[in-house]
Design a protein around this motif. Structure first.
Motif, PDB file in Angstrom:
ATOM      1  N   PRO A 272      30.399  31.966  45.118  1.00 52.01           N
ATOM      2  CA  PRO A 272      29.396  32.806  44.446  1.00 52.01           C
ATOM      3  C   PRO A 272      28.021  32.679  45.078  1.00 52.01           C
ATOM      4  N   LEU A 273      27.672  31.473  45.518  1.00 47.03           N
ATOM      5  CA  LEU A 273      26.353  31.300  46.135  1.00 47.03           C
ATOM      6  C   LEU A 273      26.257  32.052  47.450  1.00 47.03           C
ATOM      7  N   LEU A 274      27.331  31.953  48.234  1.00 43.40           N
ATOM      8  CA  LEU A 274      27.337  32.658  49.506  1.00 43.40           C
ATOM      9  C   LEU A 274      27.226  34.155  49.282  1.00 43.40           C
ATOM     10  N   GLN A 275      27.921  34.607  48.239  1.00 46.55           N
ATOM     11  CA  GLN A 275      27.899  36.033  47.927  1.00 46.55           C
ATOM     12  C   GLN A 275      26.494  36.440  47.504  1.00 46.55           C
ATOM     13  N   LEU A 276      25.855  35.574  46.730  1.00 43.43           N
ATOM     14  CA  LEU A 276      24.485  35.873  46.297  1.00 43.43           C
ATOM     15  C   LEU A 276      23.549  35.967  47.489  1.00 43.43           C
ATOM     16  N   ALA A 277      23.709  35.034  48.423  1.00 43.90           N
ATOM     17  CA  ALA A 277      22.849  35.058  49.611  1.00 43.90           C
ATOM     18  C   ALA A 277      23.081  36.338  50.400  1.00 43.90           C
ATOM     19  N   GLN A 278      24.335  36.730  50.515  1.00 44.41           N
ATOM     20  CA  GLN A 278      24.607  37.930  51.287  1.00 44.41           C
ATOM     21  C   GLN A 278      24.060  39.168  50.585  1.00 44.41           C
ATOM     22  N   ASP A 279      24.146  39.184  49.241  1.00 42.79           N
ATOM     23  CA  ASP A 279      23.623  40.333  48.508  1.00 42.79           C
ATOM     24  C   ASP A 279      22.126  40.464  48.689  1.00 42.79           C
ATOM     25  N   ARG A 280      21.443  39.316  48.652  1.00 44.83           N
ATOM     26  CA  ARG A 280      19.993  39.381  48.720  1.00 44.83           C
ATOM     27  C   ARG A 280      19.496  39.577  50.142  1.00 44.83           C
ATOM     28  N   SER A 281      20.359  39.402  51.103  1.00 44.26           N
ATOM     29  CA  SER A 281      19.908  39.510  52.486  1.00 44.26           C
ATOM     30  C   SER A 281      19.857  40.968  52.895  1.00 44.26           C
TER      31      SER A 281
ATOM     32  N   ILE B  91      20.968  37.363  60.381  1.00 44.36           N
ATOM     33  CA  ILE B  91      22.044  37.718  59.458  1.00 44.36           C
ATOM     34  C   ILE B  91      21.637  37.386  58.025  1.00 44.36           C
ATOM     35  N   VAL B  92      20.876  36.329  57.865  1.00 43.01           N
ATOM     36  CA  VAL B  92      20.338  36.001  56.541  1.00 43.01           C
ATOM     37  C   VAL B  92      18.846  36.211  56.649  1.00 43.01           C
ATOM     38  N   ALA B  93      18.360  37.268  56.023  1.00 43.03           N
ATOM     39  CA  ALA B  93      16.945  37.599  56.148  1.00 43.03           C
ATOM     40  C   ALA B  93      16.427  37.993  54.774  1.00 43.03           C
ATOM     41  N   GLY B  94      15.151  37.735  54.547  1.00 44.29           N
ATOM     42  CA  GLY B  94      14.625  37.974  53.211  1.00 44.29           C
ATOM     43  C   GLY B  94      14.453  36.639  52.534  1.00 44.29           C
ATOM     44  N   SER B  95      13.295  36.397  51.888  1.00 40.34           N
ATOM     45  CA  SER B  95      13.024  35.012  51.495  1.00 40.34           C
ATOM     46  C   SER B  95      13.974  34.511  50.423  1.00 40.34           C
TER      47      SER B  95
ATOM     48  N   ALA C 250      17.170  35.380  50.021  1.00 44.03           N
ATOM     49  CA  ALA C 250      18.463  35.107  50.646  1.00 44.03           C
ATOM     50  C   ALA C 250      18.390  33.817  51.446  1.00 44.03           C
ATOM     51  N   ARG C 251      17.272  33.624  52.133  1.00 47.60           N
ATOM     52  CA  ARG C 251      17.153  32.420  52.947  1.00 47.60           C
ATOM     53  C   ARG C 251      17.144  31.176  52.083  1.00 47.60           C
ATOM     54  N   SER C 252      16.440  31.247  50.956  1.00 48.79           N
ATOM     55  CA  SER C 252      16.408  30.058  50.094  1.00 48.79           C
ATOM     56  C   SER C 252      17.780  29.764  49.531  1.00 48.79           C
ATOM     57  N   VAL C 253      18.468  30.803  49.085  1.00 48.51           N
ATOM     58  CA  VAL C 253      19.789  30.574  48.491  1.00 48.51           C
ATOM     59  C   VAL C 253      20.739  30.005  49.542  1.00 48.51           C
ATOM     60  N   ALA C 254      20.690  30.564  50.741  1.00 47.89           N
ATOM     61  CA  ALA C 254      21.574  30.065  51.795  1.00 47.89           C
ATOM     62  C   ALA C 254      21.230  28.625  52.151  1.00 47.89           C
ATOM     63  N   LEU C 255      19.934  28.316  52.143  1.00 52.47           N
ATOM     64  CA  LEU C 255      19.523  26.939  52.437  1.00 52.47           C
ATOM     65  C   LEU C 255      20.074  25.979  51.399  1.00 52.47           C
TER      66      LEU C 255
END
Lengths: 454, 545
Positions: free
Chosen positions: A278-287, B240-244, B246-251
């Motif tokens: 779910p976290l990965l999906q959230l990151a991808q959605d927000r990117s 591929i991960v852009a936008g603050s 998204a970057r925080s969540v990915a981090l």
């Protein structure tokens, strides 16, 4: 640990039986080094510290005695032996070592000679969370004459059709000519998602694959797949666009169980998801990134299974599985690795003319008035006086008597060339003896016991 | 000596002109001080009296400046001495003041010596003498010596053109190697080298090429850096991960994996060792792409949580607690905050509105989708700009929902603004002086909207509030790959060999800073506040923690 390296060294060299009937393919000398030294060196340079080597007992024995392997290879080699009957495909071998595999793997074949920057392939694998990342290269023309070829041989090699998307990285289609009876058919779903596809035919598959661990687990359950190159890769490429893998819903366990019984294969790739999906999906959605544009779908079209390919434009990349490739590799491999032309323990008399692109192995004895041009001479070879060797490959333990003239030939180990023999474009098999004053052109000279092998 | 005063005047004027040209804003205070100084210069006939006093003052000032006072707004008022110089460049709070401290001190002494020499030369009608630039920060940063005896501590990431600072950074990366994995081979985190010619105004920033990723210099099965972090770094550097958000969540997702795979070595405490383990990862990520303000705040939070773990806590429990903390943080600060902001924003959207958005802000997209679901009738104009063309992604998401959209490029914004009733902007960070740091182009939109009297609303979660202070976009920014500019929509590259043309420099800025005068309202999860209330929120947050 991120990646485990697996070296497939159990191949039989079925396309160059003349060379391999006595020496296993993995130990064939190329530039005075065993063939498997090259991929091992590549892995070592990239920073690997352990390699799982899948090979036969014979090769294992030869490896332990070969000085090159012992000294130069500093990595820890975990040798797994399999039967020599040759029924085991590469995928079968992976299934065999499934217990040892703890993370994603990098599968390399022992006949690959290249200096590619491996990070290009592995970066595709990492950045896009791909299931498969592989290496391909533009095929090079072989310019050297191959001994034993009668006339101009049209390569009857089956072509590979490789379809990539616009960026040249995503693998959309892979099929061998042999599998396409009526013609090339491409599914509409692929065309809708990737309207621009480049189909290439002049590519050489380097047999270097990065595979996710889940694929190995999948292989363990699907015993019908026996070859990585022939069956697994086309299967994965097709599966990218299959309907079941594209459903983005997260299924719960009960549903998984049912579907497993119905169609055992399709769900395993789905289960590749990490624990924090779910976290990965959230990151991808927000990117705000998308790998394609022009249609309404999200990045990767919502597909979880992705296959990528890195195509090398320039730089050497050879698969030594035919005689022509073997000769070409012998020409070019020593240059790649800046081999010392003359091994320090070789005894060369002063009146010998040696060309600058010849390579002499250890413990050789070269007598006076010999001329060696553009050739590779193996270890413990004796070359007597007045011998002319040009454009040839001479393996280990060969004795060449006086006055011979050898051109464009391949002399296998432990052969004896009689006095005054004249060989042009010949292949002399292992342990063969050429009688003195023989004149052979464009022949393959092998023992009688070998002729019956098919 | 009057004539000795003269060469100084024009020199100072040159400095001021230089400073103006290089885009720094001289605030009112600074201008007043300049005027005062000029008057003094004309009055004083005996310069030598001034000089020793100035020198001594300058020597005192660096001593006082060295005492930690990173907030520059407090510094200028404190130094109202006659020949005191203001600090026209507000210094972003540096995270490593100690490292920059030492060069500051020695710079001050060097400066004092050199000034003495210069006055001596000038007294004997020498040449102009060097004003300012020593080893210190490059030209645009060089405080003209007369104006600025105060030595600033600049953070290292804006001193890229200073070779000493680069050497120090390389050493710091070496020191941050992780020794445990392979005791025999201590692998360093490599230094990523800059690419291409940098426009002189921005030569103090890093400029990397996407085609030369940092992984080239790392070994392939990365043992030094956790594979999740390598993957994250790659995804950052390739965009591929852009936008603050998204970057925080990915981090945080990557940190969760790191924590899961972590085992405390013997004789070490989790609370201290884990923080040390994270340091090289953070430098690695910084090399791949400079950290965003939201990521910085997230890292601070995690480090605090880790250090607060009591030592009696068992490893499993500690790990579970940390993972839980991370989940809570994401849930509160990002997911729930987005919901709260959407709720407030929907009050501001009325039927029949024409809303202008810029680029692709995940928060603004979320707000618009929510408003649409609540059956508000509005249409959206998406403004986009090269080279990123992020607006296309925003357009796709809005149209997928069914919202009526128009798409223009930023060059058309003044033609389309008469139709617009509101402007919604996303933010990368909100600075402590009320300025909004966002994608480059945002300040233009805000400016034009102000000219047309269209209300500008900025939506920003509180975790993006940052204690930095910036009034311009030059001091601290990010330079993207210049090769992105040469490819046009049709795929042609006329400028393929731009590096061979000596007089050509390509600049691909990522962020810019919008003054609070252009922003009417900031919608945060705490409510709707004016831009100038940001320091209050920061203070309240600090008190809470």
């Amino acid at each position: 640990m991120e990646l485990q390296a697996v070296l497939m060294a159990a191949g039989g060299g079925s396309r160059m039986t003349d060379l391999t009937y006595n020496t296993p393919k993995a130990m064939l000398p190329v530039g005075n080094k065993p063939l498997m030294w090259y991929p091992l060196n590549l892995l070592e340079r990239m920073g690997f510290e352990e390699v799982i080597v899948i090979t036969t007992k014979e090769v294992q024995k030869m490896m332990s005695t070969d000085p090159k392997m012992k000294l130069d290879v500093k990595m820890k080699l975990d040798v797994v032996c399999i039967q020599e009957d040759g029924d085991m495909g590469t995928a079968d071998a992976l299934r065999h070592i499934q217990q040892k595999i703890k993370t994603d793997i990098l599968v390399v074949s022992c006949d690959l000679i290249t200096d590619v920057a491996l990070h290009e392939v592995v970066d595709l694998f990492r950045a896009h969370n791909a299931t498969l990342a592989m290496l391909m290269s533009k095929a090079h023309e072989f310019t050297e004459t191959v001994p034993g070829q009668k006339g101009k041989k049209k390569t009857a090699e089956q072509r590979d059709f490789v379809g990539v998307d616009q960026s040249g990285k995503r693998l959309l289609f892979m099929a061998n000519e042999a599998d396409l009876e009526d013609g090339l058919s491409i599914r509409k779903s692929i065309m809708r998602k990737h309207p621009r596809m480049h189909i290439k035919t002049g590519l050489v598959d380097a047999h270097l694959y990065c595979l996710k661990k889940a694929v190995v687990d999948f292989l363990a359950d699907n015993k019908s797949i026996s070859s990585i190159r022939g069956e697994l890769v086309p299967y994965l490429v097709r599966k990218q666009f299959s309907k079941t893998t594209n459903c983005p819903k997260i299924k719960d366990d009960a549903e998984d169980q049912n579907q497993k019984k119905n169609d055992g294969s399709t769900n395993h790739e789905l289960l590749i998801s990490s624990r924090d999906e779910p976290l990965l999906q959230l990151a991808q959605d927000r990117s705000c990134w998308n790998d394609h544009r022009g249609d309404m779908s999200e990045a990767y079209h919502g597909g979880k299974l992705r296959c990528y390919v890195h195509i090398m434009d320039e730089g050497p990349c050879y698969r030594v599985n035919t005689l022509a490739a073997y000769i070409e590799a012998n020409r070019l491999a020593p240059k790649l690795f800046e081999e010392v032309p003359v091994h320090p323990s070789a005894v060369i008399s002063e009146r010998c003319q040696m060309g600058s692109d010849s390579y002499i192995g250890a413990m050789c004895q070269i007598a006076d008035k010999t001329s060696i041009k553009r050739s590779t001479i193996g270890n413990s070879t004796t070359v007597k006086e007045k011998v002319k060797v040009a454009n040839s490959i001479i393996m280990h333990g060969v004795t060449i008597e006086e006055g011979c003239n050898i051109q464009g030939s391949v002399i296998c180990s432990n052969a004896v060339i009689g006095r005054g023999a004249d060989l042009k474009y010949c292949l002399v098999g292992n342990g063969q003896q050429i009688e003195p004053e023989a004149e052979r052109t464009n022949e393959v000279i092998v023992g009688a016991d070998q002729l019956m092998e098919i | 000596m009057a004539d000795a005063g003269e060469p100084e005047g024009p020199e100072r004027k040159d400095d001021i002109v230089k400073a103006k040209q290089e885009g720094k804003e001289l605030t009112k205070e600074e201008k007043q001080r300049l005027r005062k100084e000029k008057k003094q210069q004309k009055k004083s006939k005996e310069k030598k009296d001034d000089k020793p006093s100035r020198d001594s003052e300058k020597e005192k000032k660096p001593a006082s400046a060295a005492s930690p006072a990173p907030q520059t707004p407090t510094q200028p008022p404190a130094q109202k001495a006659p020949s005191a110089a203001p600090a026209p460049v507000p210094v972003p709070a540096s995270e490593t003041p100690s490292a920059a401290d030492k060069p500051a001190k020695s710079k001050a002494e060097l400066k004092a010596e050199r000034r003495a020499r210069q006055e001596a030369e000038r007294a004997s009608k020498g040449k102009k003498g060097d004003v300012g630039p020593q080893a210190a920060p490059g030209k645009p940063k060089a405080p003209p010596s007369e104006l600025q005896p105060v030595v600033k501590r600049l953070p290292e990431h804006v001193q890229v053109d200073n070779p000493e600072v680069l050497k120090k950074l390389a050493k710091k990366l070496e020191r941050q190697q992780t020794p445990e994995y392979n005791a025999a081979t201590k692998v360093k985190i490599p230094l990523r080298s800059d690419y291409g010619y940098k426009v002189s105004l921005f030569s103090h920033l890093h400029q990397y090429s996407r085609k030369a990723p940092l992984t080239q210099q790392l070994g392939i099965p990365s043992t030094v850096i956790h594979p999740a972090i390598v993957r994250l770094g790659l995804q950052y550097s390739q965009g591929i991960v852009a936008g603050s958000n998204a970057r925080s969540v990915a981090l945080l997702h990557a940190f969760k994996q790191v924590i899961r795979d972590y085992t405390t070595p013997p004789n070490e405490e989790l609370s201290r060792d884990l923080v040390n383990r994270l340091k090289p990862y953070i430098s690695f990520l910084n090399q791949c792409r400079p950290l965003s303000a939201s990521m910085g705040n997230a890292i601070k939070y995690i480090k605090k949580e880790i250090s607060n773990i009591p030592s009696q806590c068992k490893e499993e429990e500690a790990k579970r607690k940390l993972l839980n903390c991370i989940d809570c943080y994401i849930n509160e600060k990002i997911v729930l905050a987005a919901k709260a902001i959407a709720k407030y924003s929907i009050e501001k959207i009325s039927d029949g509105d024409v809303i202008l958005v810029y680029g692709c802000s995940s928060l603004v997209n979320h707000i618009l989708c929510e408003a649409f679901e609540k059956n508000r009738k509005f249409r959206v104009i998406v403004v986009d700009s090269r080279p990123r063309l992020e607006g296309r992604e925003a357009l796709r998401r809005l149209v997928q929902k069914g919202i009526n959209c128009t798409y223009v490029l930023i060059s058309a914004v003044s033609y389309i603004l008469p139709e617009v009733s509101k402007v919604f902007l996303g933010a990368h960070a909100l600075l402590a002086n009320g300025y909004v740091m966002s994608r480059v182009g945002t300040s233009q939109i805000a400016l034009v909207a102000k000219a047309f009297n269209v209300p500008v609303l900025v939506c920003c979660e509180t975790y993006k509030f940052c204690e930095r202070v910036q009034t311009d976009s030059f001091v601290s920014n990010e330079l993207d790959d210049p090769d992105d500019l040469i490819v046009t929509r049709t795929g042609t590259t006329q400028l393929e060999h731009w590096q061979e043309v000596p007089s050509l420099g390509l600049l691909n800025l990522v962020y810019d800073v919008t003054p609070p005068d252009f922003v009417d309202l900031v919608i945060t999860d705490l409510g709707m506040i004016p831009c100038t209330s940001v320091p209050v929120v920061l203070r309240v947050k600090n008190v809470d923690q």
